[in-house]
Design a protein around this motif. Structure first.
Motif, PDB file in Angstrom:
ATOM      1  N   PHE A  29      -6.954   6.180   3.031  1.00 49.34           N
ATOM      2  CA  PHE A  29      -5.951   5.445   1.696  1.00 49.34           C
ATOM      3  C   PHE A  29      -5.632   6.789   1.298  1.00 49.34           C
ATOM      4  CE2 PHE A  29      -9.648   2.128   2.518  1.00 49.34           C
ATOM      5  CZ  PHE A  29      -9.000   1.730   1.859  1.00 49.34           C
ATOM      6  N   SER A  30      -5.754   7.652   0.991  1.00 45.98           N
ATOM      7  CA  SER A  30      -5.349   8.867   0.104  1.00 45.98           C
ATOM      8  C   SER A  30      -4.063   9.007   0.793  1.00 45.98           C
ATOM      9  CB  SER A  30      -6.304  10.663   0.695  1.00 45.98           C
ATOM     10  OG  SER A  30      -7.085  10.217  -0.267  1.00 45.98           O
ATOM     11  N   PHE A  31      -3.563   8.360   1.791  1.00 51.34           N
ATOM     12  CA  PHE A  31      -2.799   9.654   2.823  1.00 51.34           C
ATOM     13  C   PHE A  31      -1.369   7.813   2.246  1.00 51.34           C
ATOM     14  CE2 PHE A  31       1.192   8.422   5.856  1.00 51.34           C
ATOM     15  CZ  PHE A  31       1.655   9.689   6.130  1.00 51.34           C
ATOM     16  N   HIS A  32      -2.052   6.498   2.274  1.00 53.24           N
ATOM     17  CA  HIS A  32      -1.363   5.641   1.864  1.00 53.24           C
ATOM     18  C   HIS A  32      -1.554   5.988   0.581  1.00 53.24           C
ATOM     19  CE1 HIS A  32      -0.233   1.044   2.629  1.00 53.24           C
ATOM     20  NE2 HIS A  32      -0.476   0.936   1.666  1.00 53.24           N
ATOM     21  N   GLY A  33      -1.295   6.007  -0.493  1.00 53.71           N
ATOM     22  CA  GLY A  33      -1.614   6.054  -2.130  1.00 53.71           C
ATOM     23  C   GLY A  33      -0.595   6.619  -2.255  1.00 53.71           C
ATOM     24  N   TRP A  34      -0.292   8.476  -1.721  1.00 52.61           N
ATOM     25  CA  TRP A  34       0.793   9.138  -1.596  1.00 52.61           C
ATOM     26  C   TRP A  34       1.866   8.944  -1.724  1.00 52.61           C
ATOM     27  CZ3 TRP A  34      -0.103  12.336  -5.981  1.00 52.61           C
ATOM     28  CH2 TRP A  34      -1.710  12.469  -5.961  1.00 52.61           C
ATOM     29  N   CYS A  35       1.984   8.117  -0.750  1.00 50.08           N
ATOM     30  CA  CYS A  35       3.517   7.514   0.150  1.00 50.08           C
ATOM     31  C   CYS A  35       3.415   6.868  -1.256  1.00 50.08           C
ATOM     32  CB  CYS A  35       3.563   6.529   0.892  1.00 50.08           C
ATOM     33  SG  CYS A  35       2.978   7.947   3.155  1.00 50.08           S
ATOM     34  N   SER A  36       3.275   6.573  -2.449  1.00 49.95           N
ATOM     35  CA  SER A  36       3.914   5.465  -2.971  1.00 49.95           C
ATOM     36  C   SER A  36       3.561   5.549  -4.536  1.00 49.95           C
ATOM     37  CB  SER A  36       3.636   4.122  -2.722  1.00 49.95           C
ATOM     38  OG  SER A  36       3.643   3.402  -1.199  1.00 49.95           O
ATOM     39  N   LEU A  38      10.990   7.625   4.926  1.00 49.45           N
ATOM     40  CA  LEU A  38       9.846   8.070   5.441  1.00 49.45           C
ATOM     41  C   LEU A  38       8.621   7.639   5.027  1.00 49.45           C
ATOM     42  CD1 LEU A  38      11.835  11.839   6.297  1.00 49.45           C
ATOM     43  CD2 LEU A  38      10.699   9.805   8.054  1.00 49.45           C
ATOM     44  N   VAL A  39       8.919   7.128   3.417  1.00 51.74           N
ATOM     45  CA  VAL A  39       7.833   6.588   2.717  1.00 51.74           C
ATOM     46  C   VAL A  39       7.490   5.364   2.848  1.00 51.74           C
ATOM     47  CG1 VAL A  39       7.160   6.325   0.284  1.00 51.74           C
ATOM     48  CG2 VAL A  39       8.385   8.584   0.498  1.00 51.74           C
ATOM     49  N   MET A  40       8.456   4.806   3.332  1.00 49.14           N
ATOM     50  CA  MET A  40       8.328   3.680   3.671  1.00 49.14           C
ATOM     51  C   MET A  40       7.437   3.370   4.979  1.00 49.14           C
ATOM     52  SD  MET A  40      10.935   0.055   3.529  1.00 49.14           S
ATOM     53  CE  MET A  40      11.339   0.467   2.278  1.00 49.14           C
ATOM     54  N   LEU A  41       7.891   4.179   5.884  1.00 45.16           N
ATOM     55  CA  LEU A  41       7.460   4.215   7.098  1.00 45.16           C
ATOM     56  C   LEU A  41       5.989   4.603   7.097  1.00 45.16           C
ATOM     57  CD1 LEU A  41       8.204   3.554  10.510  1.00 45.16           C
ATOM     58  CD2 LEU A  41       8.721   6.124  10.547  1.00 45.16           C
ATOM     59  N   GLY A  42       5.636   5.981   6.130  1.00 44.17           N
ATOM     60  CA  GLY A  42       4.437   6.207   6.460  1.00 44.17           C
ATOM     61  C   GLY A  42       3.106   5.207   5.156  1.00 44.17           C
ATOM     62  N   SER A  43       3.891   4.037   5.112  1.00 41.15           N
ATOM     63  CA  SER A  43       3.276   3.440   3.573  1.00 41.15           C
ATOM     64  C   SER A  43       2.812   2.160   5.147  1.00 41.15           C
ATOM     65  CB  SER A  43       4.039   2.879   2.899  1.00 41.15           C
ATOM     66  OG  SER A  43       4.066   3.851   2.016  1.00 41.15           O
ATOM     67  N   LEU A  44       3.654   2.090   5.657  1.00 35.25           N
ATOM     68  CA  LEU A  44       3.737   0.871   6.477  1.00 35.25           C
ATOM     69  C   LEU A  44       2.118   1.574   8.038  1.00 35.25           C
ATOM     70  CD1 LEU A  44       3.740  -1.628   8.656  1.00 35.25           C
ATOM     71  CD2 LEU A  44       5.650  -0.353   9.757  1.00 35.25           C
ATOM     72  N   PHE A  91       9.617  -6.716   8.435  1.00 34.66           N
ATOM     73  CA  PHE A  91      10.907  -6.175   7.347  1.00 34.66           C
ATOM     74  C   PHE A  91      10.538  -5.051   7.477  1.00 34.66           C
ATOM     75  CE2 PHE A  91      12.364  -6.274   3.376  1.00 34.66           C
ATOM     76  CZ  PHE A  91      13.953  -7.026   3.380  1.00 34.66           C
ATOM     77  N   ILE A  92       9.661  -4.347   6.802  1.00 31.48           N
ATOM     78  CA  ILE A  92       9.364  -3.500   6.560  1.00 31.48           C
ATOM     79  C   ILE A  92      10.200  -2.155   7.683  1.00 31.48           C
ATOM     80  CG2 ILE A  92       7.661  -1.454   5.597  1.00 31.48           C
ATOM     81  CD1 ILE A  92       5.843  -3.594   4.603  1.00 31.48           C
ATOM     82  N   LEU A  93       9.388  -2.676   9.054  1.00 29.36           N
ATOM     83  CA  LEU A  93      10.024  -2.111  10.200  1.00 29.36           C
ATOM     84  C   LEU A  93      11.529  -1.466  10.309  1.00 29.36           C
ATOM     85  CD1 LEU A  93       8.743  -0.127  12.713  1.00 29.36           C
ATOM     86  CD2 LEU A  93       8.916  -2.364  13.691  1.00 29.36           C
ATOM     87  N   THR A 123      15.886   1.557   9.712  1.00 28.10           N
ATOM     88  CA  THR A 123      17.632   1.540   9.800  1.00 28.10           C
ATOM     89  C   THR A 123      17.802   2.645   8.295  1.00 28.10           C
ATOM     90  OG1 THR A 123      17.400  -0.151   7.783  1.00 28.10           O
ATOM     91  CG2 THR A 123      18.147  -0.707  10.004  1.00 28.10           C
ATOM     92  N   GLY A 124      16.707   2.567   7.328  1.00 28.74           N
ATOM     93  CA  GLY A 124      16.900   4.013   6.509  1.00 28.74           C
ATOM     94  C   GLY A 124      17.282   5.044   6.947  1.00 28.74           C
ATOM     95  N   PHE A 125      15.892   5.667   8.447  1.00 28.13           N
ATOM     96  CA  PHE A 125      16.112   6.385   8.656  1.00 28.13           C
ATOM     97  C   PHE A 125      17.540   6.746   9.304  1.00 28.13           C
ATOM     98  CE2 PHE A 125      14.544   9.428  12.418  1.00 28.13           C
ATOM     99  CZ  PHE A 125      13.835  11.084  11.285  1.00 28.13           C
ATOM    100  N   TRP A 126      17.782   5.784   9.435  1.00 24.89           N
ATOM    101  CA  TRP A 126      19.173   6.172  10.466  1.00 24.89           C
ATOM    102  C   TRP A 126      20.334   6.676   9.472  1.00 24.89           C
ATOM    103  CZ3 TRP A 126      22.194   7.645  13.980  1.00 24.89           C
ATOM    104  CH2 TRP A 126      23.229   6.919  13.948  1.00 24.89           C
ATOM    105  N   TYR A 127      20.238   6.114   7.892  1.00 22.69           N
ATOM    106  CA  TYR A 127      21.264   6.365   7.193  1.00 22.69           C
ATOM    107  C   TYR A 127      20.884   7.839   7.032  1.00 22.69           C
ATOM    108  CZ  TYR A 127      22.131   1.377   6.719  1.00 22.69           C
ATOM    109  OH  TYR A 127      22.634  -0.198   6.564  1.00 22.69           O
ATOM    110  N   LEU A 128      19.955   8.254   7.239  1.00 23.64           N
ATOM    111  CA  LEU A 128      19.307  10.150   6.864  1.00 23.64           C
ATOM    112  C   LEU A 128      19.970  10.517   7.399  1.00 23.64           C
ATOM    113  CD1 LEU A 128      17.965  11.974   5.479  1.00 23.64           C
ATOM    114  CD2 LEU A 128      15.786  11.268   6.640  1.00 23.64           C
ATOM    115  N   ILE A 129      20.105  10.822   9.443  1.00 21.10           N
ATOM    116  CA  ILE A 129      20.395  10.644  10.511  1.00 21.10           C
ATOM    117  C   ILE A 129      21.585  10.956  10.693  1.00 21.10           C
ATOM    118  CG2 ILE A 129      20.736  10.650  12.299  1.00 21.10           C
ATOM    119  CD1 ILE A 129      18.114   9.507  12.456  1.00 21.10           C
TER     120      ILE A 129
END
Length: 382
Positions: free
Chosen positions: A10-17, A152-158, A201-203, A208-214
Motif C-alpha cells: 500500500f505504501s509503495f503503491h502510494g509513493w509511486c504516484s 519505472l513509476v508506472m511499472l511500480g504502480s502496476l 495497456f499500462i504494461l 515502451t517508456g522504459f525503452w525510451y529511457l534506454i
C-alpha cells in the motif's frame, strides 16, 4: 521465507504516484492528446485536410516538390513528409524571407493550401509529451529523461497494485462498483476496476517508456545503433557542379521501389550538400513497424543505392527501436487502434487523479487518528 506485507505494498503503491502526481498526470494527459493529434489537426484546420472529391490518384513526393519549387523559385527544399491519406503532405523549405516554412500541399489536387512558418500542433504535442519542451543540449534533454523515467513509476504502480488487489482477475467477470458506501469507496472501486482492465495497456506503455529511457542513454553516450549512409567521396564528384543533380528525386524513389516493391515513402530528406544523398524513409506493410523502418540512401550523382535497410536486416535492438513508437502511440492499426489508445490513455489519466484523491483521503484519516498532545488540545480550545 521472507514475505512482504500488504502494508508495504500500500505504501509503495502510494509513493509511486503521490510525490510526482502532477507530473505523471500531465504526461499521461499530453500523451493521450498526442495519440490523436493528427485527427485533432484535421478537425480544427481545414487547410490540413486532403480533400479528394474527384478520387484523383495521389501525386508522388517528387511532384509535390516541383509544385513548391514553382510557387517559390528561390526556396531551398529540405524534407517531404507524407502523412495519413486524409491529411495533406508537408514540404519543408527555407527561403530568403522564411528561415523555416512548411507548405501544406494537397497530394491529390496539387494545391498549396497553407504555408505554416510556426510550430504545428502535432509537433508541439509530441515535444510537450516527449521532453516537456526542455531544450536539448549535448545530445540529451532533462525533460526527456524525466518523461521516460515515469515508466519505472508506472511499472511500480502496476506491480504493487496487483499485489494489493488479490484475485484481481475476478474484476473481469464480476466487476464491483459500490455507489452507496461513500465517495472513498466509490473511487477505490473505480480505481481498481479501471486498473485491472488496463493492465495490458499500462504494461505496454511502461515497457515502451522504459525503452525510451534506454534509447536516450544510448544516444547520449554516442553509441551508434543504426549506421548512417557514407558520405560520397569527393573524388567521384564532377569538376564543375551542375545546376541540379543528375539523378532526380523521382529516379531515387524508383530505385527504392525496385529494391523494396512494397516501399511506401513517409519521410524524404533531400541532399543538404554535394556529398550528401537522398534519404528515403518509409514502410513496407509490416503492421508493428513504424513508418521509418525502410531506409534507402541514393547517390544523387550516380544513381546508386549507398545504403538500404529493412526489418529483415535489423538486429534485436534496431527492431525494438522501430516497434516502440507504434506500440506506444497505438498507430499500428490506424484510426481504430488510435481510438483504443486514446480511451485507455484517458482512463490512465483518470486513474492518476483518483489515486491521488484516495491517497489524500487516507492521509487525512491517518492524521485524524493520531492522538494529539495535551498542549495542542488546550490551544484548539482557546
Amino acid at each position: 521465507m521472507f514475505r512482504v506485507s500488504n502494508r508495504f505494498w500500500f505504501s509503495f503503491h502510494g509513493w509511486c504516484s503521490l510525490p510526482i502526481w502532477v507530473l505523471f498526470c500531465f504526461i499521461c494527459l499530453t500523451g493521450t492528446i498526442a495519440v490523436i493529434s493528427h485527427e485533432l489537426t484535421w478537425l480544427t484546420n481545414p487547410h490540413a485536410r486532403a480533400a479528394n472529391p474527384d478520387n484523383l490518384p495521389a501525386k508522388s513526393p517528387a511532384e509535390l516538390v516541383a509544385i513548391v519549387e514553382k510557387a517559390h523559385p528561390t526556396a531551398d527544399i529540405g524534407q517531404v513528409m507524407v502523412m495519413d491519406p486524409y491529411l495533406v503532405s508537408a514540404v519543408i523549405f527555407s527561403d530568403h524571407d522564411q528561415p523555416t516554412a512548411i507548405a501544406y500541399v494537397n497530394q491529390y489536387s496539387g494545391q498549396i493550401q497553407e504555408i505554416n512558418s510556426g510550430l504545428t500542433f502535432i509537433g508541439f504535442m509530441r515535444m510537450l509529451h516527449g521532453w516537456l519542451l526542455f531544450s536539448w543540449q549535448h545530445g540529451y534533454s532533462i525533460g526527456y529523461y524525466l518523461v521516460s523515467a515515469m515508466s519505472l513509476v508506472m511499472l511500480g504502480s502496476l506491480v504493487s497494485g496487483l499485489m494489493i488487489y488479490k484475485q484481481f482477475w475476478k474484476a473481469f467477470s464480476a466487476p464491483k462498483i459500490r455507489t452507496k458506501q461513500g465517495t472513498k469507496t466509490l473511487l477505490a472501486d473505480l480505481h481498481r476496476l479501471v486498473g485491472v482492465w488496463s493492465i495490458w495497456f499500462i504494461l505496454i506503455i511502461s515497457l515502451t517508456g522504459f525503452w525510451y529511457l534506454i534509447q536516450g542513454v544510448i544516444y547520449h553516450t554516442g553509441i551508434e545503433v543504426e549506421p548512417h549512409a557514407p558520405a560520397i567521396s569527393g573524388r567521384l564528384l564532377p569538376t564543375t557542379e551542375p545546376r541540379a543533380f543528375p539523378v532526380s528525386l523521382e529516379q531515387a524513389l524508383q530505385l527504392a521501389q525496385q529494391r523494396y516493391p512494397n516501399f511506401s515513402p513517409s519521410y524524404i530528406g533531400l541532399p543538404e550538400h554535394n556529398r550528401d544523398s537522398y534519404h528515403l524513409y518509409g514502410s513496407g506493410g509490416e503492421i508493428f513497424f513504424d513508418h521509418y523502418s525502410y531506409q534507402v540512401a541514393v547517390n544523387p550523382w550516380k544513381g546508386e543505392i549507398m545504403q538500404a535497410t529493412s526489418p529483415k536486416d535489423m538486429n534485436g535492438i534496431q527492431s525494438i527501436m522501430h516497434i516502440a513508437d507504434p506500440l506506444h502511440y497505438g498507430t499500428f492499426g490506424g484510426l481504430w487502434t488510435k481510438i483504443i489508445w486514446f480511451v485507455f490513455g484517458s482512463l490512465l489519466t483518470g486513474m492518476s487523479i483518483t489515486g491521488f484523491i484516495i491517497w489524500s483521503l487516507r492521509l487525512v484519516k491517518a492524521k485524524a487518528a493520531v492522538p494529539q498532545p495535551s498542549w495542542k488540545k488546550v490551544e484548539e480550545h482557546c
